[in-house]
Design a protein around this motif. Structure first.
Motif, mmCIF file in Angstrom:
data_model
loop_
_atom_site.group_PDB
_atom_site.id
_atom_site.type_symbol
_atom_site.label_atom_id
_atom_site.label_comp_id
_atom_site.label_asym_id
_atom_site.label_seq_id
_atom_site.Cartn_x
_atom_site.Cartn_y
_atom_site.Cartn_z
ATOM 1 N N ALA A 122 0.826 -1.207 0.000
ATOM 2 C CA ALA A 122 0.000 0.000 0.000
ATOM 3 C C ALA A 122 0.859 1.255 0.000
ATOM 4 O O ALA A 122 0.533 2.242 -0.678
ATOM 5 C CB ALA A 122 -0.938 -0.009 1.209
ATOM 6 N N ARG A 123 1.949 1.239 0.743
ATOM 7 C CA ARG A 123 2.859 2.397 0.767
ATOM 8 C C ARG A 123 3.469 2.634 -0.609
ATOM 9 O O ARG A 123 3.568 3.763 -1.074
ATOM 10 C CB ARG A 123 3.959 2.186 1.796
ATOM 11 C CG ARG A 123 3.493 2.286 3.243
ATOM 12 C CD ARG A 123 4.615 1.886 4.192
ATOM 13 N NE ARG A 123 5.786 2.753 4.032
ATOM 14 C CZ ARG A 123 6.996 2.469 4.532
ATOM 15 N NH1 ARG A 123 7.191 1.329 5.186
ATOM 16 N NH2 ARG A 123 7.984 3.304 4.363
ATOM 17 N N GLN A 124 3.887 1.555 -1.269
ATOM 18 C CA GLN A 124 4.465 1.686 -2.605
ATOM 19 C C GLN A 124 3.416 2.211 -3.582
ATOM 20 O O GLN A 124 3.698 3.094 -4.397
ATOM 21 C CB GLN A 124 5.006 0.332 -3.077
ATOM 22 C CG GLN A 124 5.570 0.335 -4.492
ATOM 23 C CD GLN A 124 6.836 1.130 -4.620
ATOM 24 O OE1 GLN A 124 7.715 1.049 -3.764
ATOM 25 N NE2 GLN A 124 6.943 1.916 -5.680
ATOM 26 N N ALA A 125 2.208 1.690 -3.502
ATOM 27 C CA ALA A 125 1.146 2.093 -4.420
ATOM 28 C C ALA A 125 0.771 3.559 -4.237
ATOM 29 O O ALA A 125 0.434 4.252 -5.204
ATOM 30 C CB ALA A 125 -0.080 1.212 -4.214
ATOM 31 N N ALA A 126 0.847 4.045 -2.998
ATOM 32 C CA ALA A 126 0.473 5.428 -2.707
ATOM 33 C C ALA A 126 1.625 6.401 -2.915
ATOM 34 O O ALA A 126 1.447 7.615 -2.758
ATOM 35 C CB ALA A 126 -0.028 5.530 -1.258
ATOM 36 N N GLY A 127 2.797 5.894 -3.261
ATOM 37 C CA GLY A 127 3.965 6.759 -3.406
ATOM 38 C C GLY A 127 4.445 7.316 -2.086
ATOM 39 O O GLY A 127 5.077 8.375 -2.037
ATOM 40 N N ALA A 128 4.146 6.591 -0.997
ATOM 41 C CA ALA A 128 4.479 7.079 0.345
ATOM 42 C C ALA A 128 5.782 6.510 0.874
ATOM 43 O O ALA A 128 6.122 6.742 2.039
ATOM 44 C CB ALA A 128 3.343 6.725 1.314
ATOM 45 N N ALA A 129 6.516 5.787 0.050
ATOM 46 C CA ALA A 129 7.787 5.194 0.488
ATOM 47 C C ALA A 129 8.939 6.030 -0.049
ATOM 48 O O ALA A 129 9.074 6.213 -1.257
ATOM 49 C CB ALA A 129 7.909 3.757 -0.005
ATOM 50 N N ALA A 130 9.761 6.555 0.851
ATOM 51 C CA ALA A 130 10.916 7.360 0.450
ATOM 52 C C ALA A 130 12.120 6.496 0.147
ATOM 53 O O ALA A 130 13.201 7.011 -0.146
ATOM 54 C CB ALA A 130 11.257 8.360 1.545
ATOM 55 N N ALA A 131 11.977 5.185 0.247
ATOM 56 C CA ALA A 131 13.067 4.245 0.002
ATOM 57 C C ALA A 131 12.493 2.993 -0.634
ATOM 58 O O ALA A 131 11.285 2.739 -0.579
ATOM 59 C CB ALA A 131 13.779 3.904 1.315
ATOM 60 N N ARG A 132 13.365 2.206 -1.269
ATOM 61 C CA ARG A 132 12.920 0.934 -1.832
ATOM 62 C C ARG A 132 12.576 -0.017 -0.685
ATOM 63 O O ARG A 132 13.393 -0.270 0.191
ATOM 64 C CB ARG A 132 14.021 0.343 -2.715
ATOM 65 C CG ARG A 132 13.804 -1.073 -3.257
ATOM 66 C CD ARG A 132 12.512 -1.298 -4.019
ATOM 67 N NE ARG A 132 12.202 -0.367 -5.059
ATOM 68 C CZ ARG A 132 12.613 -0.443 -6.320
ATOM 69 N NH1 ARG A 132 13.427 -1.411 -6.689
ATOM 70 N NH2 ARG A 132 12.215 0.446 -7.209
ATOM 71 N N LEU A 133 11.357 -0.537 -0.674
ATOM 72 C CA LEU A 133 10.903 -1.448 0.355
ATOM 73 C C LEU A 133 11.297 -2.866 -0.030
ATOM 74 O O LEU A 133 11.044 -3.310 -1.156
ATOM 75 C CB LEU A 133 9.393 -1.353 0.523
ATOM 76 C CG LEU A 133 8.863 0.058 0.858
ATOM 77 C CD1 LEU A 133 7.336 0.055 0.914
ATOM 78 C CD2 LEU A 133 9.440 0.565 2.175
ATOM 79 N N VAL A 134 11.925 -3.570 0.896
ATOM 80 C CA VAL A 134 12.415 -4.914 0.643
ATOM 81 C C VAL A 134 11.830 -5.855 1.686
ATOM 82 O O VAL A 134 12.070 -5.675 2.896
ATOM 83 C CB VAL A 134 13.964 -4.981 0.684
ATOM 84 C CG1 VAL A 134 14.443 -6.390 0.398
ATOM 85 C CG2 VAL A 134 14.561 -3.999 -0.309
ATOM 86 N N LEU A 135 11.080 -6.851 1.237
ATOM 87 C CA LEU A 135 10.475 -7.811 2.155
ATOM 88 C C LEU A 135 11.519 -8.830 2.607
ATOM 89 O O LEU A 135 12.282 -9.353 1.792
ATOM 90 C CB LEU A 135 9.313 -8.534 1.485
ATOM 91 C CG LEU A 135 8.173 -7.641 0.986
ATOM 92 C CD1 LEU A 135 7.092 -8.494 0.316
ATOM 93 C CD2 LEU A 135 7.578 -6.819 2.116
ATOM 94 N N VAL A 136 11.507 -9.095 3.888
ATOM 95 C CA VAL A 136 12.466 -10.031 4.484
ATOM 96 C C VAL A 136 11.688 -11.137 5.199
ATOM 97 O O VAL A 136 11.023 -10.865 6.199
ATOM 98 C CB VAL A 136 13.398 -9.307 5.466
ATOM 99 C CG1 VAL A 136 14.390 -10.302 6.076
ATOM 100 C CG2 VAL A 136 14.142 -8.191 4.773
ATOM 101 N N PRO A 137 11.705 -12.368 4.666
ATOM 102 C CA PRO A 137 10.938 -13.448 5.315
ATOM 103 C C PRO A 137 11.432 -13.732 6.727
ATOM 104 O O PRO A 137 12.625 -13.528 7.017
ATOM 105 C CB PRO A 137 11.182 -14.631 4.388
ATOM 106 C CG PRO A 137 11.528 -14.022 3.074
ATOM 107 C CD PRO A 137 12.290 -12.782 3.403
#
Length: 317
Positions: free
Chosen positions: A302-317
């Motif tokens: 949702a943050r990526q879709a809204a353009g609300a991320a100031a950094a690349r979001l990386v999922l960590v299992p």
């Protein structure tokens, strides 16, 4: 295993229990260490991509970093572009021939954050843009991952001047921290004003533009190009169209070029990722990134879709 699952195009995915992947012929099972949430993932999942509507349900994630047979590797997946699951899971089935070994010292999250975005930036500068030493480079959308990488890679390649243009103050600060010689605010749609700002910041006409925005900024950038200058477009986050002027293009013999990583052969893609990983391991290339637990994937999406991320979001299992 735990995985991010998209149930239907246009919907937000959820993190839930999902069957373990079963490797097919020529595939291996990779333990995922890091999976970036990229604009391409969201575009594919929307069902509106030029690549077509994905078959659902599926696990998104067109790339990732993981561990297999004692090796740390970067890997691609067809998720969203062809049937099959992607990297946003604890495990992924990946074609053995597509694995790229990472060098000692490469951080999985840092490499995942760079990934194919940095490969695209490099291709725009060199393969498509033909950057020469000492040339003036303008990066449009320099606060994003591609733009950040382009600023750094232009500097490493010996560009004479690197100008970064971005819409928000935060993005401009990120571009300056990445090594831009000057930054330009994209706070107006007035093409003449933007062209003047670009020339002033560069100290004259620009030779090469790396454009992730399109729209008025691209029109202005063409006006600021030197005769024989090149604009390489990698995206349209500001607008899907740009009213380019025939007189400007012909009068200066400009070249307006497009780039997609889909043009790369698997071997070329692997070589590009290996170069990016080596630069990352040496501390010469990095982009702002944020590690997010896989369980919080819906929020990250949702943050990526809204353009609300100031950094690349990386999922960590």
């Amino acid at each position: 295993m735990r995985a991010v699952v998209l149930r239907a195009p246009g919907q937000a995915p959820d993190a839930l229990e999902h069957p373990d992947p079963v490797p097919g012929p020529g595939q291996v099972l990779v333990e995922v260490l890091a999976a970036p949430v990229t604009p391409l993932d969201l575009l594919c999942a929307s069902g509106t991509s030029y690549l077509g509507v994905p078959a659902t349900p599926y696990v998104p994630g067109v790339q990732g970093v993981g561990r297999v047979e004692g090796r740390t590797v970067w890997f691609p997946t067809p998720a969203g572009t062809a049937p099959g699951d992607g990297s946003m899971a604890e495990r992924a089935a990946v074609a053995r021939d597509d694995l790229v070994d990472l060098p000692d010292g490469a951080d999985p999250v840092r490499v995942a954050a760079l990934g194919l975005s940095a490969v695209a930036a490099s291709a725009a500068l060199h393969r498509r843009g033909g950057l020469g030493a000492g040339e003036r480079v303008l990066v449009l959308g320099a606060g994003g991952t591609v733009g950040q990488a382009a600023v750094q890679l232009a500097r490493l390649a010996g560009a004479g001047t690197v100008v970064a243009a971005a819409r928000s103050a935060g993005a401009r600060e990120r571009a300056r921290a990445a090594g831009a010689d000057a930054v330009v605010a994209l706070d107006t749609g007035e093409v003449d004003e933007l062209a003047r700002r670009f020339r002033d910041a560069a100290g004259g006409d620009v030779d090469l533009v790396v454009d992730t925005l399109f729209g008025p900024a691209a029109v202005a950038a063409c006006r600021a190009l030197a005769p024989g200058g090149r604009l390489v477009n990698l995206g349209g986050s500001a607008s899907p169209t740009a009213a380019l002027e025939s007189g400007v293009l012909r009068g200066r013999s400009l070249r307006v070029l497009g780039w997609t990583n889909l043009e790369l052969t698997p071997a070329e893609r692997s070589a590009g990722v290996a170069e990016v990983a080596a630069l990352s391991a040496r501390g010469e290339l990095s982009v702002p990134h944020e590690a997010v637990p896989l369980a919080d994937a819906a929020t990250a999406w949702a943050r990526q879709a809204a353009g609300a991320a100031a950094a690349r979001l990386v999922l960590v299992p």
